[in-house]
Design an enzyme around this catalytic site. Structure first.
Site, mmCIF file in Angstrom:
data_model
loop_
_atom_site.group_PDB
_atom_site.id
_atom_site.type_symbol
_atom_site.label_atom_id
_atom_site.label_comp_id
_atom_site.label_asym_id
_atom_site.label_seq_id
_atom_site.Cartn_x
_atom_site.Cartn_y
_atom_site.Cartn_z
ATOM 1 N N TYR B 114 0.829 -1.209 0.000
ATOM 2 C CA TYR B 114 0.000 0.000 0.000
ATOM 3 C C TYR B 114 0.865 1.262 0.000
ATOM 4 O O TYR B 114 0.544 2.256 -0.617
ATOM 5 C CB TYR B 114 -0.920 0.024 1.227
ATOM 6 C CG TYR B 114 -2.234 -0.686 1.012
ATOM 7 C CD1 TYR B 114 -3.170 -0.207 0.110
ATOM 8 C CD2 TYR B 114 -2.549 -1.828 1.732
ATOM 9 C CE1 TYR B 114 -4.384 -0.846 -0.073
ATOM 10 C CE2 TYR B 114 -3.764 -2.477 1.553
ATOM 11 C CZ TYR B 114 -4.678 -1.980 0.651
ATOM 12 O OH TYR B 114 -5.878 -2.604 0.472
ATOM 13 N N GLU B 210 2.522 -28.897 16.319
ATOM 14 C CA GLU B 210 1.931 -28.328 15.105
ATOM 15 C C GLU B 210 0.891 -27.250 15.409
ATOM 16 O O GLU B 210 0.912 -26.185 14.823
ATOM 17 C CB GLU B 210 1.312 -29.473 14.271
ATOM 18 C CG GLU B 210 0.882 -29.068 12.879
ATOM 19 C CD GLU B 210 0.560 -30.276 11.988
ATOM 20 O OE1 GLU B 210 1.153 -31.350 12.190
ATOM 21 O OE2 GLU B 210 -0.281 -30.125 11.091
ATOM 22 N N ASP B 262 1.568 -34.101 12.920
ATOM 23 C CA ASP B 262 0.636 -35.150 12.507
ATOM 24 C C ASP B 262 1.328 -36.179 11.620
ATOM 25 O O ASP B 262 2.304 -35.880 10.925
ATOM 26 C CB ASP B 262 -0.552 -34.536 11.752
ATOM 27 C CG ASP B 262 -1.480 -33.756 12.678
ATOM 28 O OD1 ASP B 262 -1.381 -33.937 13.907
ATOM 29 O OD2 ASP B 262 -2.294 -32.974 12.162
#
Lengths: 382, 382
Positions: B114, B210, B262
């Site tokens: 921006y 995680e 996982d």
């Protein structure tokens, strides 16, 4: 196997002293179980009358200025083929919550799903197939007991950070949010008074911003120090922990809540949920919603008012337009001329604006000019 | 307008004392500008030789055990119709970074977009149309200057929290991570030594998990206290701030990094990025990757080893299978028999497992049995 583990975990835990809140939730859970047992012993069909969470049972209360639930309930019976599984699931979730309270532990709603999921003995049926089956049952239990899921020792994902002139105690640790560096205090999922106590607060208001990136700008410029406030963000739609914390800061410490969000339907909706509660989870509004919250901006008039350049415009798409029209019809916006004007001008503008757009003026325009001006002039939408 | 604001913001800032790191980055930025000016004054075409960030220029270095960039570069010229805009954008981003360093401020990469976006005078062209155009230019500048974006005072979104036996100083505030309650210390985006100093650390290792929900389980069970460690999470794929912090904890304090993720291709990939670096951003590996990190689990053998029930299995889908085969071929996994076995067993199993699956055994099985056992037996994948 799972059952054996449960027992041992309960057995090895030291005898617990329950908090008043835990005692209350436990007694509700026990009363629920007692009613089922009493019905069974009396040879009656056990059932649960669960407040209906359908849209038709949600209403806007103009006096309290929150979304709340109506009085309609649905009966869930054990001896009804269509309802037996949900009945079992409801009691299973209740059992899981009781286990957590007894163990003095909390679990994520995903964790509870895993905890409760198992093959039902002698059948080929699982108690739950997916978490999507378990989550609504948790919500059923919340309305049935009039207990927030946090009181059932369950939490969702945590997001959102806080800094500012407040000292709190979290699980016995004193945390001075005015000395939390650039990172901040990570707001936990469960912020009930048993976990978090406010120790000292000199802040005069809370500034809640939408995103972590904007929060970092405000924190770096020490906005909260210069303007004696608390600074929070919720990484988009704030999670329950952040909403409940805003509620407590407002209701217990009397702090006004000012929201700085994007000028788009998503920003309006975040404000709507903070202020009035969520339509899907209307039952939680009385303990989550902050009807006095103010919408500082960005406003549809800011493009002109702040002299922004064309390059920061983001064109509205069809989804934005549809969503804006929906939001304009929400009863709590429909009756407010200022909000009708705001949303109409967004549609007339044909573009939306992110808070970051103000950076095009100056790196710290949002912290040094825009926000202080809005607050000083009490220039906000209600 | 934008230019005027820039000037005033620089002018009003107090004369800054630059840190050594800032001085170094500034001198690199100035040297870049000087080369362009010198070329122009000598009547030569200004150009930049930017290290190529294409896949063909990324290689696995078995000695350093990280993914790193090769030596090929692409020339970007001002007087080339196809390259003129990118040339201008590169200098614009360099100017933006210099402005931030001079002002002693930082910005999000969205904020910088921006800040730099504007209509080019006398044309109908914008400097950038979207942030997707600006982000790769930031990466170009990082490789060109051999400076991390954090050194250019730029940050991405922040995620991830920390607790444990470490006291650090963040922007002058002393933060004792062993007294951070249930919420924790929110890891900032920029964790460079100028912002964060390690003051005292008695922890013996870092356990990185995680998700925030699993982190909360470990924090509630005071795992870090019982096992004298630091506990972090990255809300999925850890953002740069978390990776850089793990790197610093490992390299400056000598702490081993253990990852609990996982048992699925996504978990493998998170480990791969923490350990070897990311393929897309190979240039950052030397300052981000931790080749000594260990993969504690979950492992494909855990279903049997931990005696889990069928109900916690999640069937692999086609995307999982394809991704697993891809990952098995990564050179840093391809040469490791244990990893080949691990991935083959995942595919043979036909299902994946989340860390939360261990909750089916007992609420605290993962903190009281699984993780301590893996660490005590040094039972991990390398």
């Amino acid at each position: 196997m799972a059952k054996k583990q449960t027992k041992s975990s309960t057995a090895t835990a030291a005898p617990r002293v329950f908090t008043a809140a835990d005692k209350e939730t436990l007694s509700k859970l026990e009363a629920l179980a007692d009613r089922v047992i009493a019905a069974a012993e009396a040879g009656r069909d056990p059932f649960l009358d669960i407040p209906s969470r359908t849209l038709s049972n949600v209403r806007w209360c103009p006096r309290k200025k929150i979304i709340e639930m109506g009085r309609s309930t649905n009966r869930r019976q054990l001896f009804n083929l269509h309802q037996a599984k949900a009945f079992m699931q409801t009691l299973l979730v209740a059992k899981g919550a009781a286990e957590l309270i007894h163990a003095g532990k909390t679990l994520s709603i995903r964790g509870l799903y895993y905890r409760l999921k198992h093959r039902i003995k002698g059948t080929s049926e699982n108690t739950f197939e997916t978490q999507e089956e378990c989550d609504p049952i948790i919500e059923d239990l919340e309305v049935l007991l009039d207990s927030l899921r946090e009181q059932l020792h369950l939490y969702a994902d945590k997001r959102g950070d806080m800094v500012g002139n407040i000292v709190l105690v979290d699980s016995g640790d004193e945390i001075d949010c005015s000395r939390m560096g650039s990172g901040g205090y990570a707001i936990p999922s469960i912020v009930e008074p048993e976990v978090i106590q406010f120790k000292k607060c000199t802040a005069k208001f809370v500034l809640h911003v939408e995103k972590g990136t904007v929060w970092t700008r405000f924190n770096e410029d020490k906005f909260w120090q210069k303007h004696n406030c608390i600074l929070t963000h919720g990484a988009g739609q704030p999670p329950r922990g952040v909403r409940r914390l805003l509620y407590r800061l407002h209701n217990e410490l009397g702090l006004p809540i000012y929201c700085l969000l994007d000028n788009d339907p998503w920003g309006y909706y975040i404000y709507s949920v903070i202020k009035q509660g969520s339509i899907n989870l209307a039952y939680e509004s009385p303990r989550m919603a902050v009807p006095d919250a103010k919408f500082l901006g960005l406003r549809s008039c800011d493009f002109e008012r702040c002299g922004l350049s064309d390059s920061v415009k983001i064109e509205l798409n069809q989804v934005d337009r549809r969503r804006a029209l929906q939001i304009a019809k929400y009863p709590w916006f429909a009756q407010k001329k200022e909000w009708q004007r705001e949303i109409k001008q967004l549609l007339d503008n044909g573009f939306k604006l992110e808070v970051e757009a103000l950076i095009s003026k100056d790196i710290s325009y949002v912290t040094e000019v825009y926000t202080p001006e809005r607050i000083a002039k009490r220039d906000w939408l209600d």
